[in-house]
Design a protein around this motif. Structure first.
Motif, mmCIF file in Angstrom:
data_model
loop_
_atom_site.group_PDB
_atom_site.id
_atom_site.type_symbol
_atom_site.label_atom_id
_atom_site.label_comp_id
_atom_site.label_asym_id
_atom_site.label_seq_id
_atom_site.Cartn_x
_atom_site.Cartn_y
_atom_site.Cartn_z
ATOM 1 N N UNK A 112 -79.793 59.666 -92.456
ATOM 2 C CA UNK A 112 -79.140 58.666 -91.609
ATOM 3 C C UNK A 112 -79.622 58.773 -90.159
ATOM 4 N N UNK A 113 -79.772 57.614 -89.524
ATOM 5 C CA UNK A 113 -80.199 57.567 -88.126
ATOM 6 C C UNK A 113 -79.590 56.321 -87.487
ATOM 7 N N UNK A 114 -79.855 56.151 -86.210
ATOM 8 C CA UNK A 114 -79.316 54.977 -85.526
ATOM 9 C C UNK A 114 -79.855 53.680 -86.112
ATOM 10 N N UNK A 115 -81.075 53.723 -86.650
ATOM 11 C CA UNK A 115 -81.673 52.515 -87.221
ATOM 12 C C UNK A 115 -81.422 52.387 -88.715
ATOM 13 N N UNK A 116 -81.137 53.469 -89.360
ATOM 14 C CA UNK A 116 -80.904 53.459 -90.806
ATOM 15 C C UNK A 116 -79.634 54.249 -91.110
ATOM 16 N N UNK A 117 -78.540 53.558 -91.151
ATOM 17 C CA UNK A 117 -77.242 54.182 -91.373
ATOM 18 C C UNK A 117 -76.531 53.418 -92.486
ATOM 19 N N UNK A 118 -76.112 54.091 -93.555
ATOM 20 C CA UNK A 118 -75.437 53.382 -94.644
ATOM 21 C C UNK A 118 -74.143 52.699 -94.204
ATOM 22 N N UNK A 119 -73.597 53.140 -93.058
ATOM 23 C CA UNK A 119 -72.366 52.521 -92.569
ATOM 24 C C UNK A 119 -72.578 51.067 -92.149
ATOM 25 N N UNK A 120 -73.828 50.657 -91.990
ATOM 26 C CA UNK A 120 -74.082 49.253 -91.667
ATOM 27 C C UNK A 120 -73.554 48.332 -92.769
ATOM 28 N N UNK A 121 -73.563 48.840 -94.008
ATOM 29 C CA UNK A 121 -73.151 48.016 -95.151
ATOM 30 C C UNK A 121 -71.982 48.602 -95.934
ATOM 31 N N UNK A 122 -71.766 49.912 -95.840
ATOM 32 C CA UNK A 122 -70.798 50.569 -96.708
ATOM 33 C C UNK A 122 -69.820 51.414 -95.891
ATOM 34 N N UNK A 123 -68.583 51.521 -96.382
ATOM 35 C CA UNK A 123 -67.566 52.356 -95.729
ATOM 36 C C UNK A 123 -67.463 53.678 -96.475
ATOM 37 N N UNK A 124 -67.722 54.778 -95.755
ATOM 38 C CA UNK A 124 -67.730 56.096 -96.376
ATOM 39 C C UNK A 124 -67.108 57.112 -95.426
ATOM 40 N N UNK A 125 -66.331 58.034 -95.997
ATOM 41 C CA UNK A 125 -65.750 59.134 -95.242
ATOM 42 C C UNK A 125 -66.172 60.439 -95.908
#
Length: 365
Positions: free
Chosen positions: A213-226
C-alpha cells in the motif's frame, strides 16, 4: 300456579316450596311436616333427574351479560396513553424506540440533498448504542440504505438488463463496504470478481495496493478494511445512506454512479476500555457496463471509470491498507486538514482530494 297448602291448612309460597324441594333432594332440609302429594311427586322427579331439570319458567335462568372488565381496563389505559402522547410525544418515542432510533428515518434518497441533516443532541456513543448522538441513528442498516432506481432501457441494454446491472452494482458496494470478512481485513474477492479483468490499469492497481500500500495505490480507495489486531467492529450493524443513478455513457455503455455514506462504529480490539469511534466514509464510484461488441469485457463485470471518497476518523499517517481510527489511548498523528461535516451529502464528494489522500477533520461524528 298458586301457593301450595300445608297439611294443617297453612300455605307455603312458591319460593319456599322450591327451596324445600331442592334441600330435600340434597338431604339438608328439615321436614317437620309431611309434604303434600304434589311435593312428593316433584321431589321424586328431581331425584330421578340429577341434572338441572327440564327447562321451564321456574328452572330457566336468564343469560347475564359477562362483565368484560378487561375491555374497560384496556380502554382506560388507551385513554391514559393518548393523554401522555399529547403532553409529551417525544418521551414516548424515546421509550419505545431507544436513543439510536429516536428520530424518524428519512425518506429514501432519490436526489441530491439540498442541506445537511439537522443537528442531533450530542451524546457519546456506547457499546450498546454505537450510533447514539449521530444523524446515522435514523439511517437504514446495511444494503437497505442504498436506494436503487427503477430501471429503464439505456444504450445497448434493455430495461431488464439495466435492472440486473444495477443489482450487481449494489452487490459490489455490499462486497466492498459491508462484507464482514472484508471489514476485518480480508481480501475482497467477491468485489474484485465483479471488476472487468481486462481493465489493465485497475488490475495493476489491485495487485499492487494489497501487496505494498502507498499513497498512490491504497486498497482503501475502493474497499473498507480495518486491521483486526487494532480495531474491532461494534455490533453487527453498519449504517448507510445514499443512492445509485444511471445514464448512457461512452460507446452506448450503461454508466452507473454510486454515492454512498458508510458509518462504521469501532472500538479497540484488545478490549481496553469502552471507547467507541465512528469511522465515516463517503464514496462516489462511477461504473461502466460496457457493450461487449465494443469493449473487451466479461459477462457480469464492469469497468471502473472513476472513484473518490472522503473519510473521517480513519486515521492519518503512512498508508497501511487499513483504516486506523484514532482512539484516545492511541499515540498517533492527530487528524489535521480541512474540516467537513461527514453527514452532509449536499456537499460534493472528494473534499479531501480525489484520492482521499489528505486527512480530514469531522465537524461532528
Amino acid at each position: 300456579m298458586g301457593a301450595g297448602k300445608e297439611p294443617d291448612g297453612s300455605s307455603r309460597s312458591d319460593e319456599e316450596w322450591d327451596r324445600f324441594l331442592r334441600e330435600s333432594v340434597a338431604g339438608t332440609a328439615d321436614s317437620p311436616k309431611e309434604p303434600s302429594a304434589r311435593a312428593r311427586d316433584v321431589a321424586k322427579r328431581l331425584r330421578e333427574e340429577p341434572g338441572p331439570g327440564p327447562e321451564g319458567w321456574r328452572s330457566y335462568t336468564p343469560a347475564r351479560p359477562k362483565r368484560r372488565t378487561g375491555w374497560y381496563v384496556v380502554g382506560l389505559l388507551a385513554s391514559l396513553m393518548l393523554l401522555v402522547v399529547a403532553l409529551a410525544p417525544g418521551r414516548i418515542v424515546d421509550l419505545f424506540a431507544g436513543d439510536d432510533s429516536a428520530s424518524p428515518p428519512p425518506s429514501p434518497e432519490t436526489a441530491s440533498p439540498t442541506e445537511a441533516p439537522a443537528e442531533v443532541a450530542a451524546q457519546r456513543p456506547t457499546l450498546d448504542e454505537p450510533f447514539r448522538g449521530s444523524p446515522a441513528a435514523s439511517w437504514a442498516s446495511g444494503a437497505a440504505g442504498i436506494t436503487v432506481p427503477k430501471a429503464g432501457a439505456v444504450g445497448w441494454m434493455s430495461a431488464a438488463e439495466v435492472e440486473r446491472a444495477l443489482a450487481r452494482s449494489r452487490d459490489f458496494l455490499v462486497a466492498s463496504g459491508l462484507d464482514r470478512a472484508v471489514l476485518r481485513g480480508e481480501r475482497p474477492e467477491k468485489a474484485i470478481a465483479l471488476i472487468n479483468p481486462h481493465q489493465k490499469d485497475v488490475q495493476d492497481f489491485l495487485r499492487t495496493s494489497f501487496r505494498t500500500p502507498s499513497e498512490k495505490n491504497d486498497p482503501l480507495f475502493l474497499f473498507s478494511r480495518f486491521q483486526s489486531s487494532h480495531t474491532h467492529l461494534v455490533g453487527d450493524v453498519v449504517k448507510t445512506w445514499g443512492r445509485l443513478t444511471y445514464r448512457e455513457g461512452e460507446r452506448d455503455a450503461l454508466q452507473v454512479t454510486a454515492d454512498i455514506t458508510f458509518v462504521y462504529p469501532v472500538t479497540r480490539a484488545d478490549g481496553g476500555g469502552d471507547e467507541v469511534v465512528r469511522t465515516i466514509v463517503r464514496r462516489e464510484l462511477v461504473l461502466s457496463w460496457d457493450d461487449p461488441d465494443k469493449v473487451i469485457t466479461e459477462p457480469g463485470t464492469f469497468s471502473i471509470v472513476s472513484y473518490k471518497y472522503d473519510v473521517t476518523n480513519g486515521g492519518c499517517g503512512a498508508p497501511t491498507g487499513y483504516f486506523t481510527p484514532p482512539f484516545d489511548t492511541d499515540d498517533q498523528t492527530t487528524e489535521t486538514g480541512p474540516e467537513i461535516d461527514p453527514y452532509d451529502r449536499s456537499a460534493p464528494v472528494g473534499q479531501a482530494g480525489s484520492a482521499g489522500d489528505e486527512c480530514v477533520r469531522a465537524t461532528r461524528s
